[in-house]
Design an enzyme around this catalytic site. Sequence first.
Site, PDB file in Angstrom:
ATOM      1  N   GLY A 131      10.424   6.326   2.937  1.00 43.66           N
ATOM      2  CA  GLY A 131      10.151   6.444   4.363  1.00 43.66           C
ATOM      3  C   GLY A 131       8.843   5.740   4.683  1.00 43.66           C
ATOM      4  O   GLY A 131       7.968   5.619   3.816  1.00 43.66           O
ATOM      5  N   GLN A 153       1.440   3.700   9.426  1.00 36.74           N
ATOM      6  CA  GLN A 153       1.156   3.197   8.078  1.00 36.74           C
ATOM      7  C   GLN A 153       1.161   1.677   8.003  1.00 36.74           C
ATOM      8  O   GLN A 153       0.731   1.115   6.994  1.00 36.74           O
ATOM      9  CB  GLN A 153       2.180   3.747   7.087  1.00 36.74           C
ATOM     10  CG  GLN A 153       2.092   5.258   6.905  1.00 36.74           C
ATOM     11  CD  GLN A 153       3.089   5.735   5.883  1.00 36.74           C
ATOM     12  OE1 GLN A 153       4.245   5.938   6.207  1.00 36.74           O
ATOM     13  NE2 GLN A 153       2.659   5.888   4.640  1.00 36.74           N
ATOM     14  N   CYS A 168       2.956   9.641  -0.883  1.00 36.30           N
ATOM     15  CA  CYS A 168       2.870   8.880   0.364  1.00 36.30           C
ATOM     16  C   CYS A 168       2.311   7.505   0.030  1.00 36.30           C
ATOM     17  O   CYS A 168       1.357   7.394  -0.740  1.00 36.30           O
ATOM     18  CB  CYS A 168       1.942   9.610   1.339  1.00 36.30           C
ATOM     19  SG  CYS A 168       1.744   8.756   2.915  1.00 36.30           S
ATOM     20  N   LEU A 169       2.892   6.461   0.607  1.00 35.05           N
ATOM     21  CA  LEU A 169       2.433   5.097   0.317  1.00 35.05           C
ATOM     22  C   LEU A 169       0.984   4.880   0.756  1.00 35.05           C
ATOM     23  O   LEU A 169       0.311   4.001   0.233  1.00 35.05           O
ATOM     24  CB  LEU A 169       3.349   4.079   0.999  1.00 35.05           C
ATOM     25  CG  LEU A 169       4.801   4.071   0.497  1.00 35.05           C
ATOM     26  CD1 LEU A 169       5.646   3.121   1.332  1.00 35.05           C
ATOM     27  CD2 LEU A 169       4.861   3.707  -0.976  1.00 35.05           C
ATOM     28  N   HIS A 203       7.772  14.776   6.857  1.00 37.30           N
ATOM     29  CA  HIS A 203       6.623  14.020   6.335  1.00 37.30           C
ATOM     30  C   HIS A 203       6.349  12.805   7.226  1.00 37.30           C
ATOM     31  O   HIS A 203       5.207  12.554   7.622  1.00 37.30           O
ATOM     32  CB  HIS A 203       6.926  13.594   4.890  1.00 37.30           C
ATOM     33  CG  HIS A 203       5.901  12.700   4.264  1.00 37.30           C
ATOM     34  ND1 HIS A 203       5.212  13.042   3.121  1.00 37.30           N
ATOM     35  CD2 HIS A 203       5.443  11.458   4.624  1.00 37.30           C
ATOM     36  CE1 HIS A 203       4.369  12.058   2.816  1.00 37.30           C
ATOM     37  NE2 HIS A 203       4.505  11.081   3.703  1.00 37.30           N
ATOM     38  N   GLU A 204       7.421  12.066   7.555  1.00 38.74           N
ATOM     39  CA  GLU A 204       7.237  10.848   8.357  1.00 38.74           C
ATOM     40  C   GLU A 204       6.814  11.191   9.785  1.00 38.74           C
ATOM     41  O   GLU A 204       5.953  10.512  10.355  1.00 38.74           O
ATOM     42  CB  GLU A 204       8.511   9.999   8.362  1.00 38.74           C
ATOM     43  CG  GLU A 204       8.946   9.493   6.986  1.00 38.74           C
ATOM     44  CD  GLU A 204       7.842   8.806   6.196  1.00 38.74           C
ATOM     45  OE1 GLU A 204       6.945   8.201   6.815  1.00 38.74           O
ATOM     46  OE2 GLU A 204       7.856   8.904   4.955  1.00 38.74           O
ATOM     47  N   HIS A 221       3.207  11.817  10.299  1.00 40.71           N
ATOM     48  CA  HIS A 221       2.376  10.613  10.461  1.00 40.71           C
ATOM     49  C   HIS A 221       2.188  10.281  11.947  1.00 40.71           C
ATOM     50  O   HIS A 221       1.135   9.765  12.334  1.00 40.71           O
ATOM     51  CB  HIS A 221       3.025   9.408   9.769  1.00 40.71           C
ATOM     52  CG  HIS A 221       2.788   9.342   8.284  1.00 40.71           C
ATOM     53  ND1 HIS A 221       1.539   9.196   7.746  1.00 40.71           N
ATOM     54  CD2 HIS A 221       3.643   9.383   7.232  1.00 40.71           C
ATOM     55  CE1 HIS A 221       1.633   9.148   6.408  1.00 40.71           C
ATOM     56  NE2 HIS A 221       2.906   9.268   6.076  1.00 40.71           N
TER      57      HIS A 221
HETATM   58 NI    NI Z   1       3.586   9.239   4.101  1.00 42.99          NI
END
Ligand code: NI
Length: 189
Positions: free
Chosen positions: A45, A50, A98-99, A140-141, A144
Amino acid sequence: MKLPVYLYGHPVLRAVSEPIGPEYPELKELVAQMFDSMYLSEGVGLAAPQIGRNIRLVVIDADPVSDSFPECAGRKMTLINPEIEIFDEPAISRSEGCLSLPGISENVPRVEHITLKWLDEDFQPHCEEIKGFLARIVQHECDHLEGKLYIDHISGIRRQLIRSKLNNIATGSTRVDYPAKYAPAAKRR
Ligand code: NI
Protein backbone atom coordinates in the site's frame (compact mmCIF):
# COMPACT_ATOMS: atom_id res chain seq x y z
CA MET A 1 10.35 8.19 -13.43
CA LYS A 2 10.00 6.47 -10.07
CA LEU A 3 8.53 8.66 -7.37
CA PRO A 4 10.70 8.78 -4.24
CA VAL A 5 9.10 7.67 -0.98
CA TYR A 6 9.16 10.42 1.65
CA LEU A 7 10.65 9.20 4.90
CA TYR A 8 9.85 9.58 8.57
CA GLY A 9 10.69 13.07 9.80
CA HIS A 10 9.37 14.77 6.67
CA PRO A 11 6.53 17.16 7.58
CA VAL A 12 4.39 16.05 4.60
CA LEU A 13 3.75 12.79 6.50
CA ARG A 14 2.25 14.69 9.44
CA ALA A 15 -0.18 16.96 7.59
CA VAL A 16 -3.88 16.23 7.10
CA SER A 17 -4.58 15.65 3.40
CA GLU A 18 -7.22 17.33 1.24
CA PRO A 19 -10.00 15.60 -0.73
CA ILE A 20 -9.66 15.66 -4.53
CA GLY A 21 -12.09 15.85 -7.44
CA PRO A 22 -12.04 14.67 -11.07
CA GLU A 23 -10.37 17.94 -12.08
CA TYR A 24 -7.16 16.96 -10.26
CA PRO A 25 -4.44 17.22 -12.93
CA GLU A 26 -2.96 14.04 -14.42
CA LEU A 27 -4.50 11.83 -11.79
CA LYS A 28 -4.37 8.55 -13.74
CA GLU A 29 -0.69 9.08 -14.48
CA LEU A 30 -0.06 9.78 -10.80
CA VAL A 31 -1.93 6.63 -9.76
CA ALA A 32 0.10 4.54 -12.22
CA GLN A 33 3.34 6.06 -10.87
CA MET A 34 2.26 5.33 -7.30
CA PHE A 35 1.64 1.67 -8.16
CA ASP A 36 5.09 1.54 -9.82
CA SER A 37 6.77 3.03 -6.75
CA MET A 38 4.88 0.67 -4.45
CA TYR A 39 5.90 -2.41 -6.46
CA LEU A 40 9.50 -1.24 -6.71
CA SER A 41 9.74 -0.89 -2.94
CA GLU A 42 7.78 -4.13 -2.37
CA GLY A 43 4.99 -2.51 -0.39
CA VAL A 44 1.33 -3.54 -0.42
CA GLY A 45 0.00 0.00 0.00
CA LEU A 46 1.10 3.57 -0.60
CA ALA A 47 -0.64 6.81 0.37
CA ALA A 48 -0.15 10.09 -1.50
CA PRO A 49 1.55 11.88 1.43
CA GLN A 50 4.29 9.25 1.11
CA ILE A 51 5.10 10.59 -2.34
CA GLY A 52 4.94 14.16 -1.09
CA ARG A 53 1.34 15.12 -1.92
CA ASN A 54 -1.18 15.90 0.78
CA ILE A 55 -4.20 14.60 -1.12
CA ARG A 56 -6.65 11.86 -0.13
CA LEU A 57 -5.41 9.17 -2.50
CA VAL A 58 -4.22 5.64 -1.69
CA VAL A 59 -3.11 2.70 -3.82
CA ILE A 60 -3.21 -0.88 -2.51
CA ASP A 61 -2.24 -4.22 -4.01
CA ALA A 62 -2.54 -6.78 -1.25
CA ASP A 63 -2.22 -9.85 -3.49
CA PRO A 64 1.47 -10.48 -2.56
CA VAL A 65 0.42 -11.36 1.03
CA SER A 66 -2.52 -13.55 0.00
CA ASP A 67 -0.65 -16.78 0.88
CA SER A 68 -0.83 -15.74 4.54
CA PHE A 69 -4.06 -13.73 4.27
CA PRO A 70 -6.49 -15.22 1.68
CA GLU A 71 -8.81 -12.18 1.97
CA CYS A 72 -6.07 -10.21 0.19
CA ALA A 73 -6.11 -12.32 -3.01
CA GLY A 74 -6.54 -10.16 -6.09
CA ARG A 75 -7.23 -7.03 -4.07
CA LYS A 76 -5.79 -4.19 -6.12
CA MET A 77 -7.53 -0.90 -5.33
CA THR A 78 -7.26 2.82 -5.87
CA LEU A 79 -8.96 4.71 -3.05
CA ILE A 80 -9.92 8.34 -3.54
CA ASN A 81 -11.38 10.27 -0.59
CA PRO A 82 -11.84 7.03 1.42
CA GLU A 83 -13.98 6.95 4.55
CA ILE A 84 -13.76 4.23 7.17
CA GLU A 85 -16.18 3.05 9.80
CA ILE A 86 -14.57 0.77 12.35
CA PHE A 87 -16.63 -2.05 13.87
CA ASP A 88 -16.92 -2.24 17.64
CA GLU A 89 -14.78 -5.36 18.07
CA PRO A 90 -11.64 -6.26 20.02
CA ALA A 91 -8.39 -5.12 18.42
CA ILE A 92 -5.88 -7.70 17.17
CA SER A 93 -2.11 -7.03 17.23
CA ARG A 94 -0.15 -7.87 14.10
CA SER A 95 3.17 -6.82 12.68
CA GLU A 96 3.14 -3.78 10.37
CA GLY A 97 5.80 -1.97 8.44
CA CYS A 98 5.74 1.19 6.37
CA LEU A 99 7.81 2.33 3.38
CA SER A 100 8.29 5.67 5.15
CA LEU A 101 9.80 3.83 8.15
CA PRO A 102 12.41 1.54 6.57
CA GLY A 103 13.95 -1.19 8.71
CA ILE A 104 11.24 -1.10 11.38
CA SER A 105 8.21 -3.31 12.04
CA GLU A 106 6.04 -3.33 15.14
CA ASN A 107 2.92 -5.08 16.39
CA VAL A 108 0.00 -2.71 15.98
CA PRO A 109 -3.40 -3.24 17.60
CA ARG A 110 -6.29 -2.69 15.17
CA VAL A 111 -9.83 -3.89 14.64
CA GLU A 112 -9.85 -6.03 11.50
CA HIS A 113 -13.41 -5.31 10.40
CA ILE A 114 -14.40 -2.06 8.73
CA THR A 115 -16.86 -0.54 6.33
CA LEU A 116 -15.01 1.33 3.59
CA LYS A 117 -16.53 3.93 1.29
CA TRP A 118 -14.39 5.25 -1.53
CA LEU A 119 -14.20 6.55 -5.07
CA ASP A 120 -12.20 4.62 -7.66
CA GLU A 121 -9.96 6.32 -10.21
CA ASP A 122 -12.99 6.95 -12.46
CA PHE A 123 -14.68 8.60 -9.46
CA GLN A 124 -17.23 5.81 -9.21
CA PRO A 125 -18.45 5.30 -5.62
CA HIS A 126 -17.99 1.99 -3.76
CA CYS A 127 -18.97 0.72 -0.33
CA GLU A 128 -17.78 -2.58 1.09
CA GLU A 129 -17.35 -4.42 4.36
CA ILE A 130 -13.71 -5.43 4.62
CA LYS A 131 -12.15 -7.89 7.05
CA GLY A 132 -8.83 -9.32 8.13
CA PHE A 133 -5.44 -8.13 7.00
CA LEU A 134 -6.94 -6.13 4.12
CA ALA A 135 -8.90 -4.08 6.67
CA ARG A 136 -5.59 -3.49 8.48
CA ILE A 137 -3.85 -2.31 5.29
CA VAL A 138 -6.72 0.05 4.50
CA GLN A 139 -6.61 1.54 8.01
CA HIS A 140 -2.83 1.93 7.87
CA GLU A 141 -3.03 3.75 4.53
CA CYS A 142 -5.99 5.92 5.55
CA ASP A 143 -4.09 6.90 8.72
CA HIS A 144 -1.49 8.47 6.41
CA LEU A 145 -4.21 10.80 5.07
CA GLU A 146 -4.74 12.08 8.63
CA GLY A 147 -1.02 12.63 9.18
CA LYS A 148 -0.79 9.51 11.35
CA LEU A 149 1.79 6.73 11.30
CA TYR A 150 1.45 3.21 12.72
CA ILE A 151 3.99 4.03 15.42
CA ASP A 152 1.35 6.39 16.87
CA HIS A 153 -0.61 3.26 17.86
CA ILE A 154 2.18 1.47 19.76
CA SER A 155 3.05 1.85 23.44
CA GLY A 156 5.38 4.56 24.72
CA ILE A 157 7.80 1.85 25.82
CA ARG A 158 7.97 0.32 22.33
CA ARG A 159 8.47 3.79 20.85
CA GLN A 160 11.35 4.39 23.24
CA LEU A 161 12.92 1.11 22.14
CA ILE A 162 12.88 2.10 18.46
CA ARG A 163 13.76 5.75 19.09
CA SER A 164 17.31 5.49 17.78
CA LYS A 165 16.08 3.77 14.59
CA LEU A 166 13.53 6.56 14.11
CA ASN A 167 16.25 9.17 14.67
CA ASN A 168 18.46 7.46 12.10
CA ILE A 169 15.69 7.72 9.49
CA ALA A 170 14.89 11.34 10.35
CA THR A 171 18.53 12.39 10.25
CA GLY A 172 19.26 10.63 6.96
CA SER A 173 21.60 7.93 8.23
CA THR A 174 19.36 4.95 7.38
CA ARG A 175 20.14 3.30 4.05
CA VAL A 176 17.09 2.70 1.90
CA ASP A 177 17.19 0.45 -1.16
CA TYR A 178 14.41 2.27 -3.05
CA PRO A 179 14.19 5.89 -4.23
CA ALA A 180 13.57 7.90 -1.06
CA LYS A 181 13.37 11.49 0.10
CA TYR A 182 14.70 12.38 3.53
CA ALA A 183 13.36 15.06 5.83
CA PRO A 184 14.56 18.57 4.88
CA ALA A 185 16.67 18.77 8.06
CA ALA A 186 18.38 15.43 7.48
CA LYS A 187 22.13 15.56 7.07
CA ARG A 188 23.09 13.28 4.23
CA ARG A 189 26.07 11.02 4.75
NI1 NI B 1 2.67 3.38 5.69
